[in-house]
Design an enzyme around this catalytic site. Structure first.
Site, PDB file in Angstrom:
ATOM      1  N   MET A  33     -28.495   2.187 -26.896  1.00  0.00           N
ATOM      2  CA  MET A  33     -29.056   1.095 -26.105  1.00  0.00           C
ATOM      3  C   MET A  33     -28.005   0.008 -25.914  1.00  0.00           C
ATOM      4  O   MET A  33     -27.468  -0.507 -26.895  1.00  0.00           O
ATOM      5  CB  MET A  33     -30.271   0.497 -26.819  1.00  0.00           C
ATOM      6  N   GLY A  89     -26.377  -1.988 -34.833  1.00  0.00           N
ATOM      7  CA  GLY A  89     -25.027  -1.885 -34.294  1.00  0.00           C
ATOM      8  C   GLY A  89     -24.198  -3.103 -34.625  1.00  0.00           C
ATOM      9  O   GLY A  89     -24.477  -3.830 -35.581  1.00  0.00           O
ATOM     10  N   GLY A 111     -29.781  -4.807 -30.569  1.00  0.00           N
ATOM     11  CA  GLY A 111     -29.080  -3.572 -30.934  1.00  0.00           C
ATOM     12  C   GLY A 111     -29.818  -2.388 -30.378  1.00  0.00           C
ATOM     13  O   GLY A 111     -30.581  -2.590 -29.511  1.00  0.00           O
ATOM     14  N   SER A 112     -29.684  -1.106 -30.697  1.00  0.00           N
ATOM     15  CA  SER A 112     -28.395  -0.516 -30.589  1.00  0.00           C
ATOM     16  C   SER A 112     -28.428   1.003 -30.512  1.00  0.00           C
ATOM     17  O   SER A 112     -27.824   1.514 -29.619  1.00  0.00           O
ATOM     18  CB  SER A 112     -27.523  -1.082 -31.666  1.00  0.00           C
ATOM     19  N   ARG A 113     -29.171   1.759 -31.379  1.00  0.00           N
ATOM     20  CA  ARG A 113     -29.237   3.218 -31.246  1.00  0.00           C
ATOM     21  C   ARG A 113     -30.507   3.749 -31.907  1.00  0.00           C
ATOM     22  O   ARG A 113     -30.946   3.231 -32.924  1.00  0.00           O
ATOM     23  CB  ARG A 113     -28.017   3.863 -31.906  1.00  0.00           C
TER      24      ARG A 113
END
Length: 211
Positions: free
Chosen positions: A95, A149, A177-179
């Site tokens: 993301m 992240g 964030g992020s993943r």
């Protein structure tokens, strides 16, 4: 004059966009500061209003329409990895700052465990991100891992052990964030994956795998 012809009804007004839990608390500080600053320093007041608007926009939570079948993406963003891990397949979604950061359940299931692991805050697209802070949501047949992240500092899971989930239900969000990864059920193989690395996906809607 009939005011109903010129005055919109409450039901016709655009609804206030939904945001992730806790967002208004984050936006409240710059909004409050903007009031006295309008007198003391209008440019700073505008800056505070802009900061509040960005916070609300970043944590937006739009409605989604899950498909009737298949494993759906846990996050908005781009597929950063599709790989086999032992007898399982992992699909990772990165993301960026413009993506919606509310995460959703890839499939129906029962939450068996939610585990937080402290760690670093390295760029989520790098291999070193495997050492980053994370929250793993174990739903038995599949697992979702929310990974912080370089900018992300807070992971907010919405679920706990024993919760029943439907495909597309909200399960958490990552502030800045992020993943998000989904570890597919063991019955899925690489041939069942319906996305490729670099492809854009939408949480709760894009089918990433189907048997």
């Amino acid at each position: 004059m009939d005011l109903s012809t010129v005055t919109p009804s409450l039901t016709s007004l655009a609804p206030i966009p939904a945001v992730a839990p806790g967002t208004w608390r984050l936006a409240r500080v710059p909004l409050i500061l903007a009031v006295p600053l309008l007198v003391v320093s209008p440019p700073l007041a505008i800056g505070c209003l802009l900061a509040a608007a960005i916070t609300l926009w970043f944590h937006r939570d739009p409605r989604r329409s899950p498909p009737p079948s298949g494993v759906v993406a846990p996050a908005d963003g781009r597929v950063s990895a599709v790989r086999r891990e032992g007898d399982r397949v992992r699909i990772a979604v990165f993301m960026n700052v413009t993506d919606v950061h509310v995460n959703r359940a890839p499939d129906a299931g029962t939450v068996e465990a939610v585990e937080h692991t402290p760690g670093k805050h390295l760029p989520a697209f790098s291999k070193e991100s495997e050492r980053n802070e994370r929250v793993q949501i174990d739903c038995g047949a599949y697992e979702v891992t929310l990974i912080a992240g370089a900018v992300a500092r807070r992971i907010h899971p919405y679920v706990e052990s024993g919760d029943e989930l439907d495909r597309g239900d909200r399960i958490g969000h990552i502030s800045f964030g992020s993943r998000a990864d989904v570890l597919l059920p063991s019955s899925y193989d690489l041939d069942d994956v319906r996305v490729r690395e670099g492809q854009r996906v939408h949480a709760g809607e894009t089918v990433v795998a189907s048997a």
